[in-house]
Design a protein around this motif. Structure first.
Motif, mmCIF file in Angstrom:
data_model
loop_
_atom_site.group_PDB
_atom_site.id
_atom_site.type_symbol
_atom_site.label_atom_id
_atom_site.label_comp_id
_atom_site.label_asym_id
_atom_site.label_seq_id
_atom_site.Cartn_x
_atom_site.Cartn_y
_atom_site.Cartn_z
ATOM 1 N N ILE A 59 1.047 -1.237 0.296
ATOM 2 C CA ILE A 59 0.103 0.155 -0.073
ATOM 3 C C ILE A 59 0.858 1.479 0.113
ATOM 4 N N GLU A 60 -0.241 2.229 -0.266
ATOM 5 C CA GLU A 60 0.723 3.638 -0.094
ATOM 6 C C GLU A 60 1.110 3.916 1.086
ATOM 7 N N ILE A 61 2.051 4.511 1.628
ATOM 8 C CA ILE A 61 2.460 4.675 2.951
ATOM 9 C C ILE A 61 2.602 6.455 2.834
ATOM 10 N N ASN A 62 1.402 6.904 3.716
ATOM 11 C CA ASN A 62 1.549 8.411 3.554
ATOM 12 C C ASN A 62 1.821 8.906 2.278
ATOM 13 N N TRP B 43 4.905 2.347 12.388
ATOM 14 C CA TRP B 43 3.345 1.856 12.004
ATOM 15 C C TRP B 43 3.137 2.274 11.885
ATOM 16 N N ALA B 45 2.489 5.300 10.211
ATOM 17 C CA ALA B 45 1.870 6.046 9.559
ATOM 18 C C ALA B 45 1.210 4.744 8.300
ATOM 19 N N VAL B 46 1.844 3.410 8.339
ATOM 20 C CA VAL B 46 1.545 2.385 8.056
ATOM 21 C C VAL B 46 0.301 1.815 8.655
ATOM 22 N N ARG B 48 -2.106 4.091 9.605
ATOM 23 C CA ARG B 48 -3.346 5.114 8.652
ATOM 24 C C ARG B 48 -3.040 5.165 7.532
ATOM 25 N N SER B 49 -2.302 4.591 6.944
ATOM 26 C CA SER B 49 -2.482 4.529 5.309
ATOM 27 C C SER B 49 -3.188 3.491 5.350
ATOM 28 N N SER B 50 -3.299 1.718 6.021
ATOM 29 C CA SER B 50 -3.414 0.727 5.173
ATOM 30 C C SER B 50 -5.936 1.424 6.250
#
Lengths: 270, 269, 334
Positions: A59-62, B43, B45-46, B48-50
């Motif tokens: 997935i795209e992270i930030n 983690w 960031a991950v 939050r994005s997932s």
């Protein structure tokens, strides 16, 4: 001190002689070379695990895609090659030069003292795995992201790497200079060395305050992020100017600090 | 009992030495802190994005607890004596152990645990602080059994790590410039023990392979006990596997040292 | 016009008093006592071109500090120095190109490489053309007899051979002023002698000005017509080493061997007894009394052997050091 073309030519030439001597030293101690090679390869692998993880996640992270992440990791790896190859050995030795008094001898040579302590040794073992892996990653990601392989792009990227190299030198040499005053500059350098680990990931995973701190105040984040940020076209006007200003400013700061330190230098007794 | 006196003395000496250098140990925590920091931001960031709440079986809070604890535990169990051993072998310091009635293995293990006693003290204080913080932010509970089992597994983890590094130290008998191998091995154990990422996020194949290796029982397993991601049954089985590894590694270390010593004596030190 | 002129040169170091114990270190964090040590105080001298001058003095007397100021490594606290027209601590390139410093305990050679790599490095640093480089290298290796050692790693050379290489590395650019700080330290007697011979010959051949510090009296006695003796940061003697004793009341030493035991008390009237063990005695006697006293002694005692000697130079110098020995290090609180 006036800087003339012949002086610059002489220093460049000296650099190559230093490099040649370092290489000859390696030939003398082959075991040291292989030892360094094995060690650095394992460290490289542990950095690649981050990338592997990001690709697995998919997935795209930030807002950063795995392919873009590969640009960051690749650039980080290239910067490690530059740092370990050119600077690391010299920086580790610096405090020793002061303690043993070898600095006294260097000081009487008709060659820039700062140049001599900064570039006397070149490491050939550590950069090899890093350089190969780093360039591979950047090329691979470049293709996958369909970045136009134009001359302009390439020149821009290399320019950004150069700018980062200058910043790396300045940021990591500055705390070394403290060794003139205190023998225990080691721990400051250690902490800064660990700060470098922050570059394991692109700066976009960090909160804004940390990103600003790492870009403008203690520019450790500058080092690997700027070239990558340029390639994935996230460079805004401020960063675009900063990429030119930061190396000049940091180098000036280091030079000034060096001059002050060397003037106050009281050589080791004995 | 008299025979044990000298080992007790070694233990106490190492303990005192470690007290001298406790600031160094604290400083090494600061440097570990940076890795933990990167991990936590990553983690955050991950997650939050997932789109998912749970990633590879870990919730956000479990993942953060894992990252912090694995950093701390890996520092606690770290060996760091392999350089000294190489030096003993290279400079002939080992000879005095052949002459004296003190076994080198016993000397090393007393030395190791002597140093670790002080570090464990520091880690326990840190552990209590961290746990209180975690329990206050998240809905996180700890049972008494969990803590006891965690401590037992840490003890086993220390033993496994000691034996791993003690066995690999014997390489100094055959390689002269052994430092690169040591540091590489150190970093390899660091990775495979799960100090950076929990090993099961790399998929089933990696999990299965690593369950056959001793490394994950050094960090990954103890931290997962606290984390609450293991059932009671799994925990007990894990402790049993740890015990088996301790025995296997003791045999390996005996074998590697015996063959190394034969070479050492042959050359005359 | 002298090639080196030193005027009222002083150097003092700041240092902090270190007290042991945890409580005291805490106290020191708040308020540290700053102390000043005067390593060199107000020394003046001038040296002519081609002279070879020795600096003599006990450890910590300030000779190395003086040398470091002359070569620009240290800034002085006050005073002036002029070395062939340059102020050393301005560290001008033109100045550095024309002098050299050799420190016995510090090496400029690359440990793992053959010496000729280090020499080549210096060729580039000092911007020497190929031709003069080869010429000087040939000459120096010939003189020191190390031609076949150039291709051997420095770490495999003996201490004496290493020092010779060190000298070649420092002389390859034909400096007009050479500072040598303990160049023979730790060497065996033969190597010491070889290096001394070389320095003497080199000085005569090239007319280079040489300043030399050494622990070994023989180095300086042998090489330097002129000696500057420094003690506690001050010059206590400047002149010929042999004539140091003229500073004192001229005295002579009488060595006596007896055929029969002579008690100590019997000798006390004739001079100061330095050594006595019944059968032998060493005495210090005033020069003008020498003739009179020796006549009486020869008559009175059963003398087997009788010799008259000068006071050894070492002893004279020691008395020189002791002259200001009463004064302790000048420590001042700031």
């Amino acid at each position: 001190m006036s800087i003339s073309v012949t002086e610059i030519r002489k220093h460049v030439r000296m650099f190559f002689i230093f490099a040649k001597n370092s290489l000859l030293g390696y030939m003398e101690y082959k075991a040291n070379f292989y030892s360094g090679l094995i060690m650095e390869t394992v460290f490289l692998l542990s950095k690649l695990i981050y990338l592997f993880f990001v690709f697995r996640l998919g997935i795209e992270i930030n807002g950063i895609s795995p392919d873009q992440m590969m640009i960051f990791t690749g650039t980080y790896t290239i910067m490690i090659a530059i740092y370990t190859g050119l600077f690391m050995d010299n920086f580790y030795r610096f405090a020793g030069h002061i303690r043993n008094g070898t600095l006294d001898l260097y000081m009487t040579k008709p060659l820039s003292l700062q140049f001599m302590v900064s570039f006397r040794k070149v490491n050939f073992a550590f950069p090899i795995p890093n350089l190969i892996a780093g360039i591979t990653m950047v090329v691979l990601a470049w293709r996958r992201l369909d970045i136009d392989p134009s001359f302009l792009h390439l020149a821009g990227y290399i320019g950004a790497i150069l700018s980062s190299t200058v910043v790396t030198y300045s940021v990591l040499f500055l705390p070394q200079i403290l060794a003139f005053w205190t023998v225990k500059s080691g721990s400051i350098f250690d902490i800064l060395d660990k700060c470098w680990d922050l570059n394991n990931m692109p700066m976009y995973i960090y909160p804004k305050w940390l990103r600003r701190l790492g870009l403008y105040v203690v520019p450790v984040l500058f080092i690997t992020n700027m070239p990558s940020v340029y390639l994935i076209e996230r460079l805004n006007v401020v960063l675009g100017i900063w990429i030119f200003v930061a190396p000049v400013l940091s180098l000036l700061a280091v030079r000034l600090f060096w001059k002050v330190a060397i003037k106050r230098y009281e050589s080791a007794s004995s | 009992m008299k025979a044990l006196q000298k080992y007790k003395r070694t233990y106490i000496l190492a303990l005192q030495n470690e007290m001298e250098y406790r600031t160094d140990f604290l400083l090494s925590f600061i440097s570990a802190g940076f890795i933990i920091l990167v991990q936590c931001f990553l983690w955050t960031a991950v997650f939050r994005s997932s789109p998912h709440e749970i990633i590879n079986g870990y919730s956000y809070s479990q993942m953060i607890i894992y990252s912090v604890l694995s950093g701390v535990v890996s520092k606690l169990v770290s060996a760091g004596f392999e350089g000294e051993i190489a030096n003993d072998i290279k400079t002939g310091g080992l000879s005095k152990f052949i002459a004296q009635p003190i076994h080198y293995f016993s000397y090393r293990i007393c030395n190791f645990f002597g140093g670790k006693t002080v570090q464990t003290g520091v880690v326990l204080v840190l552990f209590v602080i961290l746990m209180t913080v975690f329990m206050n932010i998240w809905d996180f509970h700890l049972r008494g059994v969990q803590i006891v089992l965690f401590l037992v597994s840490i003890l086993f983890g220390l033993l496994i790590n000691f034996l791993l590094f003690y066995s690999i130290s014997a390489l100094a008998f055959i390689i002269t410039e052994v430092w690169g191998v040591y540091i590489a091995f150190n970093q390899g154990v660091y990775l495979l023990s799960g100090a950076i990422f929990p090993l099961n996020i790399f998929g089933d194949t990696v999990s299965r392979i690593s369950s056959f290796l001793p490394f994950q029982y050094v960090v990954f397993f103890p931290v997962n006990i606290i984390n609450g991601s293991l059932t009671n049954h799994e925990t007990v089985r894990g402790l049993f596997v740890q015990a088996v590894w301790v025995i296997v590694l003791m045999i390996i270390s005996k074998f590697s040292w015996d063959s190394g010593m034969r070479k050492y004596v042959a050359v005359g030190g | 016009m002298s090639i080196i002129q030193v005027e009222r040169l002083s150097k003092s170091f700041n240092y902090y008093e270190k007290e042991l114990g945890f409580k005291k270190s805490l106290k020191n964090l708040v308020k540290r006592k700053s102390l000043i040590k005067e390593a060199v105080s107000e020394i003046s001298f001038a040296i002519e071109q081609g002279e070879m001058v020795g600096f003599l003095g006990p450890n910590g007397s300030g000779k190395t500090t003086t040398l470091k100021m002359l070569s620009g490594i240290l800034y002085p606290t006050s005073g002036q120095v002029n070395v062939f027209g340059y102020v050393p601590w301005e560290r001008k390139k033109e100045f550095k190109m024309q002098f050299s410093i050799v420190m016995g305990q510090k090496s400029q050679l690359w440990w793992d490489l053959p010496a000729n790599e280090s020499l080549y490095l210096n060729k580039c640093i000092y911007e020497i053309e190929d031709k003069p480089y080869n010429l000087v290298l040939d000459e120096l290796t010939e003189m020191l007899d190390v031609k076949d050692l150039l291709n051997i790693q420095v770490r495999r050379l003996s201490l004496g051979e290493r020092m010779k290489m060190e000298l070649i590395a420092s002389l390859i650019h034909r400096p007009q002023v050479i500072f040598l700080d303990e160049p023979t330290i730790g060497l065996d007697l033969i190597s010491q002698k070889r290096i001394r011979e070389f320095l003497k010959y080199y000085n005569q051949q090239t007319k280079a000005t040489v300043i030399l510090t050494s622990h070994y009296m023989a180095d300086i006695e042998d090489l330097c017509k002129r000696t500057i003796i420094i003690n506690q940061g001050k010059i206590v003697y400047d002149g010929e080493l042999r004539r140091v004793n003229e500073l004192f009341h001229a005295k002579k030493i009488i060595k006596l061997h007896f055929t029969d035991e002579v008690p100590r008390q019997a000798l006390t009237d004739y001079g100061a007894i330095m050594e006595h063990d019944g059968m032998n005695a060493v005495m210090e006697v005033d020069k003008h009394d020498l003739q009179r006293l020796s006549k009486i002694m020869l008559d009175r005692f059963p003398i087997l052997d009788f010799t008259i000697e000068d006071i050894p130079v070492e002893q004279g110098i020691e008395s020189l050091y002791q002259k200001d020995g009463v004064k302790h290090e000048s420590l001042a609180e700031v």
